[in-house]
Design a protein around this motif. Structure first.
Motif, mmCIF file in Angstrom:
data_model
loop_
_atom_site.group_PDB
_atom_site.id
_atom_site.type_symbol
_atom_site.label_atom_id
_atom_site.label_comp_id
_atom_site.label_asym_id
_atom_site.label_seq_id
_atom_site.Cartn_x
_atom_site.Cartn_y
_atom_site.Cartn_z
ATOM 1 N N TYR A 1 0.857 -1.183 0.000
ATOM 2 C CA TYR A 1 0.000 0.000 0.000
ATOM 3 C C TYR A 1 0.897 1.239 0.000
ATOM 4 O O TYR A 1 1.980 1.238 0.579
ATOM 5 C CB TYR A 1 -0.888 0.032 1.237
ATOM 6 N N PHE A 2 0.430 2.305 -0.651
ATOM 7 C CA PHE A 2 1.268 3.503 -0.739
ATOM 8 C C PHE A 2 0.394 4.754 -0.789
ATOM 9 O O PHE A 2 -0.825 4.690 -1.003
ATOM 10 C CB PHE A 2 2.188 3.447 -1.966
ATOM 11 N N VAL A 3 1.059 5.909 -0.626
ATOM 12 C CA VAL A 3 0.393 7.205 -0.728
ATOM 13 C C VAL A 3 1.250 8.114 -1.614
ATOM 14 O O VAL A 3 2.486 8.160 -1.459
ATOM 15 C CB VAL A 3 0.206 7.873 0.650
ATOM 16 N N VAL A 4 0.613 8.797 -2.530
ATOM 17 C CA VAL A 4 1.289 9.774 -3.382
ATOM 18 C C VAL A 4 0.964 11.166 -2.838
ATOM 19 O O VAL A 4 -0.196 11.549 -2.759
ATOM 20 C CB VAL A 4 0.825 9.658 -4.842
ATOM 21 N N TRP A 5 2.015 11.893 -2.467
ATOM 22 C CA TRP A 5 1.848 13.218 -1.874
ATOM 23 C C TRP A 5 2.294 14.292 -2.853
ATOM 24 O O TRP A 5 3.346 14.176 -3.472
ATOM 25 C CB TRP A 5 2.685 13.342 -0.597
ATOM 26 N N GLY A 6 1.525 15.359 -2.930
ATOM 27 C CA GLY A 6 1.851 16.475 -3.805
ATOM 28 C C GLY A 6 2.702 17.517 -3.130
ATOM 29 O O GLY A 6 2.599 18.720 -3.414
ATOM 30 N N HIS A 7 3.572 17.073 -2.212
ATOM 31 C CA HIS A 7 4.533 17.964 -1.574
ATOM 32 C C HIS A 7 5.723 17.119 -1.145
ATOM 33 O O HIS A 7 5.653 15.898 -1.111
ATOM 34 C CB HIS A 7 3.927 18.726 -0.395
ATOM 35 N N SER A 8 6.807 17.760 -0.796
ATOM 36 C CA SER A 8 8.066 17.045 -0.597
ATOM 37 C C SER A 8 8.375 16.669 0.848
ATOM 38 O O SER A 8 9.292 15.889 1.089
ATOM 39 C CB SER A 8 9.236 17.898 -1.138
ATOM 40 N N ASP A 9 7.610 17.220 1.828
ATOM 41 C CA ASP A 9 7.976 16.920 3.214
ATOM 42 C C ASP A 9 6.879 16.146 3.930
ATOM 43 O O ASP A 9 5.777 16.019 3.443
ATOM 44 C CB ASP A 9 8.259 18.223 3.972
#
Length: 263
Positions: free
Chosen positions: A255-263
């Motif tokens: 399972y994973f999460v894609v984040w639209g920020h770097s921190d």
């Protein structure tokens, strides 16, 4: 062997566009649908795109091995430099069958377990997303009356406290774990999208987060992960580790999460 990723990106983009043409030729007419061993659908378009991509990648002088969803058995592992091509000839076959346009061609170059180059082509939408390490991330809109030029893209950044998160999720693969995760996230709007386009929307700043709490395979994510990372975002497991491709024998992603920020 040192690769010129900028030059390679242009060549791979061309191959992916040719695969997209092969897909659209099938899309324009009636086509047959088979069922694979895992009960997922397979169409003539999947195999037509696979043949185009295999021929194109194998013709490149680098001689990098190819892992394609449609021919897993022929893959013998990464080369001596830890490189291999990771291919989904037609991601979003269910969307293709529904004829909603949300399907893509995915080609990634993996090096030492990391996607260093990615091309995602959405032939029905006439849009491409491209990225390579130290080159950047780009969107190309090549529809009618569009320039067809590479436009740099970047993630939106973390939403300000108290604002509503823009969430993208799977159109064809609902997950019972997702509701609990979203409740912890807070205020959000959820938009269902097919194929690897979900990650690309994060990369171009049109969405903030994509939680995937359901099964995916390496070839579903590799190309678009390259785009997200070069656009300033990140793709992490639930434990906070970068999604890795170092063990291609294990086809399933965690399972994973894609984040639209770097921190």
């Amino acid at each position: 062997m040192t690769l010129n990723l900028s030059e390679l990106l242009t060549k791979v983009e061309r191959i992916a566009l040719q695969a997209g043409d092969a897909i659209m030729a099938v899309y324009a007419r009636d086509f047959y649908i088979e069922e694979k061993d895992d009960k997922s659908p397979l169409t003539e378009a999947d195999m037509a795109a696979h043949r185009v991509i295999m021929a194109g990648l194998q013709a490149l002088p680098q001689g990098i091995p190819v892992l394609s969803e449609e021919d897993v058995g022929s893959f013998s592992g990464a080369d001596a430099d830890g490189r291999y091509w990771l291919v989904d000839p037609l991601d979003g076959t269910k969307e293709f069958i529904k004829r909603n346009g949300e399907f893509t061609v995915n080609i990634a170059l993996i090096e030492s377990g990391k996607p260093v180059l990615g091309v995602v082509v959405a032939p029905s939408l006439e849009v491409s997303y491209l990225a390579a390490k130290d080159v950047g991330a780009f969107k190309v809109d090549w529809g009618k009356e569009k320039s067809g030029e590479r436009q740099p893209i970047h993630v939106a950044g973390k939403p300000a406290e108290g604002t509503t998160w823009r969430v993208v999720g799977s159109r064809s693969h609902p997950s019972p774990d997702l509701a609990e995760w979203l409740e912890k996230l807070g205020s959000h709007d959820m938009v269902p999208v097919g194929s690897s386009l979900k990650l690309c929307l994060i990369a171009e700043g049109e969405a903030d987060v994509y939680p995937r709490l359901g099964p995916t395979c390496l070839w579903d994510t590799g190309a678009a992960q390259a785009v997200v990372e070069q656009a300033g975002g990140r793709v992490e497991t639930l434990e906070g580790e970068v999604l890795s491709y170092a063990t291609p024998a294990e086809k399933l992603n965690p399972y994973f999460v894609v984040w639209g920020h770097s921190d």
